[in-house]
Write an enzyme that holds these catalytic residues in place. Structure first.
Site, short mmCIF file in Angstrom:
data_model
loop_
_atom_site.label_atom_id
_atom_site.label_comp_id
_atom_site.label_asym_id
_atom_site.label_seq_id
_atom_site.Cartn_x
_atom_site.Cartn_y
_atom_site.Cartn_z
CG ASP A 13 48.51 35.60 40.89
OD1 ASP A 13 48.86 35.00 41.92
OD2 ASP A 13 48.07 36.77 40.90
CG ASP A 192 48.14 40.60 39.86
OD1 ASP A 192 48.16 41.52 40.69
OD2 ASP A 192 48.30 39.42 40.18
#
Length: 252
Positions: A13, A192
């Site tokens: 990400d 995350d």
């Protein structure tokens, strides 16, 4: 047995994982709200809205700002002013303003988290293909990666406009694995937020959850990633590489 011994590629990400983009995002959101004479939100609040792409970010910002303005006007004994303005129209205008302002502040308001460049370099040197999967609007992604000098590490980059279904849908991850020429279970996904972990689970990818990003104020362990790390370079020993801090010591 090493949980990641069959890994043949790694995807990441972007926001909250590789980069701290909150300063730039919050600045652009607040400038867009201010342009519409709406209350500004501030970085601490905007952080809780990050992760689902710009359209959802605008929806969350507008919903908060309209409610905040209504509350303020009520305390002043004034009637609401938003009832006759369709929220959909305001979101559309807000998004246009956001895109304009974010293009001006994205680079100066985005910073690499510690050890990111070293970790990406070590993984690339090992011969692992690296991918990026972000819900950020695609036009902003490549210039930002270039400005941060990390574009060179990625063989596959998927932005928020490159697929019909963004994370937490598995499609972006499945597309990256396909382009890498590996099975989803051979691609480790590092993120995350719960969106990242849900996408990895739906795609059949093993996952790493990082503790320092933008997870809507939730602890990442609630999403049950396969492994949780405090720092991105904790990933290296799990993939058979020396910790980047140790590597730096050897190079000194």
């Amino acid at each position: 047995m090493n949980k990641f011994e069959d890994i043949r590629g790694v995807a990441f990400d972007l926001d909250g994982t590789l980069v701290d983009s909150a300063p730039g995002l919050a600045a652009a959101v607040d400038m867009a709200l201010y342009a519409l004479e709406l209350p500004v939100a501030g970085e601490e609040r905007v952080i809780t809205w990050i992760g689902n792409g710009a359209d959802v970010l605008m929806e969350r910002a507008l919903a908060w700002a309209r409610q905040e303005r209504a509350t303020l006007r009520k305390t002043m004994g004034k009637p609401p002013v938003d009832d006759d303005i369709p929220a959909e129209e305001q979101v559309r205008i807000l998004r246009k303003l956001f895109d304009r302002y974010y293009s001006e502040v994205a680079e100066e308001g985005t910073f690499l988290f510690p050890h990111v460049a070293d970790t990406l370099g070590a993984l690339q040197a090992k011969g692992l293909p690296l991918g990026l999967v972000t819900n950020k609007p695609t036009p902003f992604v490549a210039p930002l990666l270039e400005a941060l000098d990390i574009a060179k590490y990625f063989s596959v980059v998927i932005g928020g406009d490159d697929v019909q279904n963004k994370k937490p849908h598995p499609d972006p991850l499945l597309l990256v694995a396909e382009r890498m020429g590996i099975a989803p279970q051979q691609m480790l996904f590092v993120g995350d937020s719960r969106n990242d972990i849900q996408a990895a689970k739906a795609a059949g990818c093993p996952s790493v959850g990082l503790t320092y990003g933008y997870n809507y104020g939730e602890a990442i362990d609630l999403s049950q990633p396969d492994v949780i790390y405090q720092s991105i370079n904790d990933l290296l020993p799990a993939l058979g590489l020396p910790h980047s801090e140790n590597q730096e010591s050897k190079n000194d």
